[in-house]
Design a protein around this motif. Structure first.
Motif, PDB file in Angstrom:
ATOM      1  N   VAL A  90      26.850  14.603  82.058  1.00 52.10           N
ATOM      2  CA  VAL A  90      25.771  15.506  82.414  1.00 52.10           C
ATOM      3  C   VAL A  90      26.278  16.727  83.159  1.00 52.10           C
ATOM      4  O   VAL A  90      26.879  16.750  84.129  1.00 52.10           O
ATOM      5  CB  VAL A  90      24.825  15.006  83.037  1.00 52.10           C
ATOM      6  CG1 VAL A  90      23.762  15.910  83.595  1.00 52.10           C
ATOM      7  CG2 VAL A  90      23.919  13.848  82.217  1.00 52.10           C
ATOM      8  N   GLY A 123      33.474   9.608  93.205  1.00 49.79           N
ATOM      9  CA  GLY A 123      32.151   9.012  92.334  1.00 49.79           C
ATOM     10  C   GLY A 123      31.854  10.239  91.769  1.00 49.79           C
ATOM     11  O   GLY A 123      30.605  10.144  91.530  1.00 49.79           O
ATOM     12  N   LEU A 124      32.500  11.344  91.655  1.00 46.73           N
ATOM     13  CA  LEU A 124      31.658  12.487  91.176  1.00 46.73           C
ATOM     14  C   LEU A 124      32.047  12.985  89.963  1.00 46.73           C
ATOM     15  O   LEU A 124      31.696  13.950  89.353  1.00 46.73           O
ATOM     16  CB  LEU A 124      31.879  13.689  92.164  1.00 46.73           C
ATOM     17  CG  LEU A 124      31.289  13.456  93.452  1.00 46.73           C
ATOM     18  CD1 LEU A 124      31.588  14.623  94.522  1.00 46.73           C
ATOM     19  CD2 LEU A 124      29.769  13.336  93.389  1.00 46.73           C
ATOM     20  N   GLY A 125      32.846  12.209  89.297  1.00 47.85           N
ATOM     21  CA  GLY A 125      32.940  12.400  87.671  1.00 47.85           C
ATOM     22  C   GLY A 125      34.227  13.191  87.500  1.00 47.85           C
ATOM     23  O   GLY A 125      34.659  13.296  86.261  1.00 47.85           O
ATOM     24  N   LYS A 126      35.311  13.141  88.401  1.00 46.27           N
ATOM     25  CA  LYS A 126      36.478  13.668  87.973  1.00 46.27           C
ATOM     26  C   LYS A 126      37.390  12.726  86.901  1.00 46.27           C
ATOM     27  O   LYS A 126      37.941  13.453  85.919  1.00 46.27           O
ATOM     28  CB  LYS A 126      37.369  13.654  89.398  1.00 46.27           C
ATOM     29  CG  LYS A 126      37.051  14.273  90.350  1.00 46.27           C
ATOM     30  CD  LYS A 126      37.868  14.317  91.584  1.00 46.27           C
ATOM     31  CE  LYS A 126      37.937  12.814  92.230  1.00 46.27           C
ATOM     32  NZ  LYS A 126      36.791  12.315  92.860  1.00 46.27           N
ATOM     33  N   THR A 127      37.437  11.504  86.893  1.00 45.73           N
ATOM     34  CA  THR A 127      37.922  10.454  85.852  1.00 45.73           C
ATOM     35  C   THR A 127      37.256  10.694  84.721  1.00 45.73           C
ATOM     36  O   THR A 127      37.927  10.696  83.535  1.00 45.73           O
ATOM     37  CB  THR A 127      37.960   9.117  86.662  1.00 45.73           C
ATOM     38  OG1 THR A 127      38.443   9.144  87.664  1.00 45.73           O
ATOM     39  CG2 THR A 127      38.627   8.236  85.545  1.00 45.73           C
ATOM     40  N   HIS A 128      35.990  10.655  85.020  1.00 42.92           N
ATOM     41  CA  HIS A 128      35.144  10.938  83.425  1.00 42.92           C
ATOM     42  C   HIS A 128      35.687  12.132  82.589  1.00 42.92           C
ATOM     43  O   HIS A 128      35.884  12.122  81.708  1.00 42.92           O
ATOM     44  CB  HIS A 128      33.507  11.031  83.666  1.00 42.92           C
ATOM     45  CG  HIS A 128      32.816  11.002  82.774  1.00 42.92           C
ATOM     46  ND1 HIS A 128      31.546  10.300  82.694  1.00 42.92           N
ATOM     47  CD2 HIS A 128      32.778  11.612  81.496  1.00 42.92           C
ATOM     48  CE1 HIS A 128      31.210  10.412  81.607  1.00 42.92           C
ATOM     49  NE2 HIS A 128      31.848  11.212  80.786  1.00 42.92           N
ATOM     50  N   ILE A 162      27.894   9.399  92.358  1.00 47.29           N
ATOM     51  CA  ILE A 162      27.244   9.298  91.178  1.00 47.29           C
ATOM     52  C   ILE A 162      27.677   7.770  90.722  1.00 47.29           C
ATOM     53  O   ILE A 162      27.025   7.087  90.229  1.00 47.29           O
ATOM     54  CB  ILE A 162      27.667  10.395  90.022  1.00 47.29           C
ATOM     55  CG1 ILE A 162      27.309  11.512  90.396  1.00 47.29           C
ATOM     56  CG2 ILE A 162      27.124   9.854  88.611  1.00 47.29           C
ATOM     57  CD1 ILE A 162      27.714  12.748  89.600  1.00 47.29           C
ATOM     58  N   ARG A 163      28.617   7.234  91.114  1.00 47.66           N
ATOM     59  CA  ARG A 163      28.811   5.839  90.948  1.00 47.66           C
ATOM     60  C   ARG A 163      27.913   4.963  91.460  1.00 47.66           C
ATOM     61  O   ARG A 163      27.639   4.032  90.981  1.00 47.66           O
ATOM     62  CB  ARG A 163      30.492   5.466  91.411  1.00 47.66           C
ATOM     63  CG  ARG A 163      30.803   4.312  91.010  1.00 47.66           C
ATOM     64  CD  ARG A 163      32.126   3.784  91.425  1.00 47.66           C
ATOM     65  NE  ARG A 163      33.163   4.790  90.706  1.00 47.66           N
ATOM     66  CZ  ARG A 163      33.839   5.417  91.478  1.00 47.66           C
ATOM     67  NH1 ARG A 163      33.991   5.611  92.867  1.00 47.66           N
ATOM     68  NH2 ARG A 163      34.934   6.115  90.778  1.00 47.66           N
ATOM     69  N   GLU A 175      24.702   5.193  89.470  1.00 45.04           N
ATOM     70  CA  GLU A 175      24.468   4.432  88.483  1.00 45.04           C
ATOM     71  C   GLU A 175      24.623   2.996  88.709  1.00 45.04           C
ATOM     72  O   GLU A 175      23.870   2.040  88.188  1.00 45.04           O
ATOM     73  CB  GLU A 175      25.847   4.437  87.748  1.00 45.04           C
ATOM     74  CG  GLU A 175      25.888   6.029  87.043  1.00 45.04           C
ATOM     75  CD  GLU A 175      27.113   5.874  86.035  1.00 45.04           C
ATOM     76  OE1 GLU A 175      28.148   5.414  86.337  1.00 45.04           O
ATOM     77  OE2 GLU A 175      27.101   6.836  85.241  1.00 45.04           O
TER      78      GLU A 175
HETATM   79  N1  LIG Z   1      27.983  14.532  85.315  1.00 43.92           N
HETATM   80  C1  LIG Z   1      28.009  13.294  84.980  1.00 43.92           C
HETATM   81  N2  LIG Z   1      27.393  12.777  84.058  1.00 43.92           N
HETATM   82  C2  LIG Z   1      27.212  11.591  83.628  1.00 43.92           C
HETATM   83  N3  LIG Z   1      28.083  10.589  84.536  1.00 43.92           N
HETATM   84  C3  LIG Z   1      28.811  10.747  85.350  1.00 43.92           C
HETATM   85  C4  LIG Z   1      28.796  12.315  85.914  1.00 43.92           C
HETATM   86  N4  LIG Z   1      29.583  12.208  86.818  1.00 43.92           N
HETATM   87  C5  LIG Z   1      30.045  10.961  87.083  1.00 43.92           C
HETATM   88  N5  LIG Z   1      29.589  10.266  85.957  1.00 43.92           N
HETATM   89  C6  LIG Z   1      29.699   8.904  86.086  1.00 43.92           C
HETATM   90  O1  LIG Z   1      29.897   8.187  87.424  1.00 43.92           O
HETATM   91  C7  LIG Z   1      30.526   7.248  87.555  1.00 43.92           C
HETATM   92  C8  LIG Z   1      31.813   7.707  88.377  1.00 43.92           C
HETATM   93  O2  LIG Z   1      32.348   8.847  87.974  1.00 43.92           O
HETATM   94  P1  LIG Z   1      34.148   8.958  87.877  1.00 43.92           P
HETATM   95  O3  LIG Z   1      34.702   7.606  88.020  1.00 43.92           O
HETATM   96  O4  LIG Z   1      34.566  10.055  87.022  1.00 43.92           O
HETATM   97  O5  LIG Z   1      34.308   9.543  89.501  1.00 43.92           O
HETATM   98  P2  LIG Z   1      35.472   9.959  90.349  1.00 43.92           P
HETATM   99  O6  LIG Z   1      35.223  11.344  90.657  1.00 43.92           O
HETATM  100  O7  LIG Z   1      36.864   9.909  89.381  1.00 43.92           O
HETATM  101  O8  LIG Z   1      35.796   9.165  91.500  1.00 43.92           O
HETATM  102  P3  LIG Z   1      36.858   8.604  92.338  1.00 43.92           P
HETATM  103  O9  LIG Z   1      37.558   9.593  93.040  1.00 43.92           O
HETATM  104  O10 LIG Z   1      36.371   7.467  93.175  1.00 43.92           O
HETATM  105  O11 LIG Z   1      38.048   7.998  91.610  1.00 43.92           O
HETATM  106  C9  LIG Z   1      31.320   6.980  86.183  1.00 43.92           C
HETATM  107  O12 LIG Z   1      30.655   6.006  85.692  1.00 43.92           O
HETATM  108  C10 LIG Z   1      30.881   8.397  85.550  1.00 43.92           C
HETATM  109  O13 LIG Z   1      30.748   8.135  84.157  1.00 43.92           O
END
Ligand SMILES: Nc1ncnc2c1ncn2[C@@H]1O[C@H](COP(=O)(O)OP(=O)(O)OP(=O)(O)O)[C@@H](O)[C@H]1O
Length: 456
Positions: free
Chosen positions: A126, A159-164, A320-321, A324
């Motif tokens: 999103v 948990g802000l979507g970097k890995t995603h 965001i984690r 969810e």
């Molecule tokens: N913009 C978004 N739209 C939909 N889902 C999202 C979005 N951002 C994050 N998520 C979901 O939130 C969860 C955490 O995201 P993710 O693992 O990518 O975070 P991260 O930034 O890599 O965190 P960390 O630094 O802790 O590893 C995942 O399930 C991901 O799909």
């Protein structure tokens, strides 16, 4: 295989009818199931949900394996062993174990060895003001790997979507060019492989390592900050980076902070991080949080009144984690208790996750943990007698921050820091207070830690 795929929807519906399965159970457990692959007489079935949702998987195989087996045999005339997997587990299957469904076998193998999570795509991401730039940059990289921005460096809080986004890039590229070699690893995997190759101490193992990393088209390394201070790993990363970059291969990195805040990182590496494009992801605003919750409900075929979505989105703001996680908790509750979720249930079930409007309390314990994480040393080292400057300095920084940011008595701080007396705390805190004003680098480091402790 074709027959199974063609009949899959029919098989699921028959199970529902024959075994009197309620609509909600069907929606929750059976309708999402997808055929992942077939190997001889084993049918691998994917439950596309959260990677850590092992509980649901166990439940499905316990409750529905037999009905599915019997129905499949009746409809296709063939008996299969069933194996249920979650998205993350798809990568644990040996490529040789699976036979492609729709894709060519080679493409499927290529996908499996990429270690990508198929659920993390641009479609399921999103976009909001907090991540629009990072999402656009990621898409540009996915459309023109090695050409648009190299490396792409995505940073931001947990948990802000970097890995995603990183997986979305890989999935997009493989969708577009299935034979490209994409590799996703965490920096911990990378580090462990370096250590393993060094420990084996044979030129074979090191050259296997190099072959693996230097022959890919797209290298995705998650949480790169963990290589800081690990000399051999940094060195190996440096050479891998150079080899790939000069060959026009795409590199994507994520980190919890921008390169300029990686104070102790080798400057050669830091400058390489900054060569391409840096994109940050911030905390989502209310609308984006609501949109993410709605999207998740849609994907999980679950419905919740707006009032409850609003309750979650208004109270979980920066991760965001966690957002969810709150939703998953309510979905699980509703499934297990076979009830619809009311506001009363939501606030009771989420009380440990949500503490309305109370900012996080900054305690000496939290400061000690944050400082040790920042300097990549353990809390045990922080409270030990170790006087080497790599440990003593962070310890004094913790003393300074505890004194400055909390109202805890000096004795309490000293006791948390390994039983040190109050004069040691005053000495350490004053020393850092002086250096904070005279040492620009230290000033930056301390400000970065303060920001992590108190992001608003
Ligand atoms: N913009 C978004 N739209 C939909 N889902 C999202 C979005 N951002 C994050 N998520 C979901 O939130 C969860 C955490 O995201 P993710 O693992 O990518 O975070 P991260 O930034 O890599 O965190 P960390 O630094 O802790 O590893 C995942 O399930 C991901 O799909």
């Amino acid at each position: 295989m074709d027959l199974l795929t063609k009949k899959w929807a029919h098989i699921l519906k028959t199970v529902k009818q024959e075994y009197n399965i309620t609509d909600i159970s069907f929606k929750t457990w059976l309708a999402p199931l997808e055929i992942f692959s077939v190997q001889k007489d084993t049918l691998v079935i994917l439950f596309p949900t959260d990677e850590s949702n092992q509980m649901s998987l166990n439940y499905i195989s316990k409750k529905y394996e037999l009905p599915l087996k019997v129905t499949i045999a009746e409809i296709t005339g063939k008996e299969y062993h069933l194996q249920f997997i979650l998205p993350g587990q798809a990568t644990n299957l040996k490529p040789s174990d699976v036979v492609s469904q729709g894709h060519r076998l080679a493409d499927r193998e290529n996908f499996l060895s990429s270690h990508l999570n198929p659920r993390y795509t641009f479609d399921t991401f999103v976009v909001g003001a907090n991540n629009r730039f990072a999402q656009t940059a990621s898409l540009a990289v996915a459309e023109s790997p090695g050409q648009a921005y190299n490396p792409l460096f995505i940073y931001g809080g947990p948990g802000l979507g970097k890995t995603h986004l990183m997986h979305a890039i890989g999935n997009f590229i493989l969708q577009d060019s299935p034979s490209k070699k994409v590799l996703y690893v965490t920096s911990e995997d990378f580090l462990n492989e370096v250590i393993e190759s060094i420990r084996n101490n044979s030129s074979g193992s090191m050259s296997r390592f190099r072959d693996k990393y230097r022959t890919v088209d797209i290298l995705l390394i998650d949480d790169i900050q963990f290589i800081i201070g690990k000399e051999s790993t940094q060195e190996e990363f440096f050479h891998t980076f150079n080899a790939l970059h000069s060959a026009g291969k795409q590199i994507v990195l994520t980190s919890d902070r921008p390169p300029k805040e990686m104070e102790t990182l080798d400057t050669r590496i830091r400058s390489r991080f900054e060569w391409g494009l840096m994109a940050d992801v911030g905390s989502p605003d209310y609308e984006t949080r609501m949109a993410i919750l709605r999207r998740r409900c849609e994907m999980d075929r679950f419905s919740l009144p707006d009032e409850i979505l609003d309750y979650i989105a208004s109270n979980i703001k920066s991760n965001i984690r966690e957002l969810e996680g709150a939703l998953n908790k309510l979905i699980a509750y509703s499934n297990l208790e076979k009830t619809t979720i009311t506001m009363e249930i939501a606030s009771r079930e989420l009380q440990n996750i949500i503490s309305p409007d109370t900012p996080r309390e900054i305690t000496p314990q939290l400061i000690i943990e944050m400082v040790s994480e920042h300097y990549q040393i353990s809390v045990d080292q922080m409270i030990s007698k170790n006087r080497s400057s790599a440990v003593a300095k962070p310890r004094q920084i913790a003393m300074y921050l505890c004194k400055d940011m909390t109202s805890s008595p000096l004795e309490a701080i000293g006791s948390l820091l390994g039983g040190r007396d109050h004069s040691t705390i005053i000495h350490g805190a004053n020393k850092i207070a002086d250096e904070y004003n005279s040492d620009e680098e230290l000033h930056k480091q301390i400000d970065a830690i303060r920001k992590k402790l108190n992001p608003s």
